[in-house]
Write a protein that holds these residues in place. Structure first.
Motif, mmCIF file in Angstrom:
data_model
loop_
_atom_site.group_PDB
_atom_site.id
_atom_site.type_symbol
_atom_site.label_atom_id
_atom_site.label_comp_id
_atom_site.label_asym_id
_atom_site.label_seq_id
_atom_site.Cartn_x
_atom_site.Cartn_y
_atom_site.Cartn_z
ATOM 1 N N GLU A 14 0.728 -1.260 -0.163
ATOM 2 C CA GLU A 14 0.070 0.043 -0.099
ATOM 3 C C GLU A 14 0.835 1.190 -0.152
ATOM 4 O O GLU A 14 0.472 2.164 -0.704
ATOM 5 N N GLU A 15 1.636 1.266 0.692
ATOM 6 C CA GLU A 15 2.666 2.496 0.893
ATOM 7 C C GLU A 15 3.784 2.554 -0.119
ATOM 8 O O GLU A 15 4.111 3.755 -0.432
ATOM 9 N N TYR A 226 -5.219 1.294 -7.160
ATOM 10 C CA TYR A 226 -5.128 1.723 -5.649
ATOM 11 C C TYR A 226 -4.739 3.306 -5.614
ATOM 12 O O TYR A 226 -3.695 3.569 -6.450
ATOM 13 N N ARG A 227 -5.028 3.923 -4.551
ATOM 14 C CA ARG A 227 -4.778 5.306 -4.470
ATOM 15 C C ARG A 227 -3.169 5.565 -4.337
ATOM 16 O O ARG A 227 -2.590 6.592 -5.037
ATOM 17 N N THR A 228 -2.649 4.740 -3.651
ATOM 18 C CA THR A 228 -1.032 4.555 -3.555
ATOM 19 C C THR A 228 -0.277 4.626 -4.644
ATOM 20 O O THR A 228 0.841 5.029 -4.444
ATOM 21 N N THR A 232 3.190 7.451 -7.040
ATOM 22 C CA THR A 232 4.595 6.591 -7.423
ATOM 23 C C THR A 232 4.423 6.893 -8.692
ATOM 24 O O THR A 232 5.614 7.166 -9.245
ATOM 25 N N TYR A 251 0.174 13.795 0.491
ATOM 26 C CA TYR A 251 0.877 12.865 -0.582
ATOM 27 C C TYR A 251 2.629 13.429 -0.969
ATOM 28 O O TYR A 251 2.836 12.789 -2.013
#
Length: 313
Positions: A14-15, A226-228, A232, A251
């Motif tokens: 996730e991160e 996914y938002r994460t 990226t 963010y």
């Protein structure tokens, strides 16, 4: 797999950042790295691609994440129900958020509600951008705050809780990063990230359009589930993405800049719940939530910078 291995893997997935993962889990970065390497040896192939600038899931890592996440969530829910039963909790509300600043507001409301209803627990869940309405329709979520527009016959919308000005998240080396503002027409000059999944087409047209207001086509960049994944992809120079202006506080990372829009409408965040399934308990929580949101607006009008006035990504 041990539970701590699953938790470490899913948190890093996730991160996509070892330091933030270690901070969330209360572990050293070395322990996180060792756990991931142990899993990769067990699987036999890399689960993450690591460079000095970014961490990304491999295809195998993505598959493992998608397979593990539902089982891990079920395990967490089973443990939570056992704890609630032991504490004498009789009712549980499941509320969802689409962005971290909404999560902050829901956390305050949940704390206030527990104070007056100790027999009720409020569980807060992240709503994945690739399936923004699935939890409501499956019954897993009783109420959520998400970005409009949402217009579905089986869902009740309103009231609006937050309204946020928009900014454009861009790579730090992008020409837009040196501007004071950007316009919606500028989107024709750079790839725009999108979202894949069960997302209403009209929602995508509003937030991630294929054409500018003047009719110019907007180049389409990679898609995210996914938002994460979005920061990226932006940091890697793969595209740009609109976001609420306060997103810079959540963010921000090396390689990303935020440039305000000068002509984009605000992003409105509204309560959404299944039509015809209101309960006395749910209405009581909504009342508490509205009171907390009003208090936040009062604080922000005095310079606190919390929630904006209503009519809210």
């Amino acid at each position: 797999m041990e539970r701590y291995e699953i938790e470490t893997f899913l948190t890093l997935a996730e991160e996509l950042h070892f330091r933030r993962t270690s901070e969330r889990l209360g572990l050293s970065t070395g322990r996180v790295s060792q756990t991931v390497k142990r899993l990769e040896r067990r699987v036999g192939v890399p689960l993450f691609e690591r460079t000095s600038r970014q961490v990304a899931l491999t295809t195998t890592g993505q598959q493992l994440r998608d397979d593990l996440r539902p089982a891990y969530q079920s395990l967490q829910q089973a443990v939570a129900r056992a704890i609630e039963f032991g504490r004498g909790v009789r009712f549980t509300l499941h509320v969802g958020y689409s962005t971290p600043w909404v999560a902050d507001l829901l956390g305050l409301a949940a704390d206030a509600f527990r104070g007056c209803r100790p027999d009720c627990e409020v569980e807060i869940h992240e709503i994945q951008i690739g399936d923004p309405l699935g939890g409501l329709r499956s019954g897993a979520i009783d109420l959520q705050i998400s970005a409009l527009p949402i217009s579905e016959p089986d869902l009740t919308i309103g009231p609006v809780i937050l309204a946020e000005p928009r900014a454009l998240m861009v790579p730090a080396r992008h020409p837009f990063a040196h501007r004071d503002t950007v316009s919606m027409e500028d989107l024709a000059d750079t790839p725009l990230l999108s979202i894949r999944g069960a997302v209403p087409p009209y929602w995508l047209d509003f937030h991630l359009p294929s054409h500018t207001p003047g009719g110019r086509p907007i180049p389409q960049g990679p898609t995210a589930t996914y938002r994460t994944e979005i920061p990226t992809l932006v940091a890697a120079g793969r595209g740009v993405s609109p976001v609420a202006a306060r997103g810079r506080h959540y963010y921000a990372r090396p390689g990303i800049a935020f440039v305000p829009f000068r002509d984009a409408p605000p992003i409105e965040y509204s309560l959404i719940r299944p039509t015809g399934k209101d309960s006395v308990l749910l209405q009581a929580f909504i009342t508490t939530l509205l009171e907390v949101a009003a208090a936040q607006r009062e604080n922000s009008s005095g310079g606190g910078g919390a929630a904006s006035a209503a009519p809210g990504r």
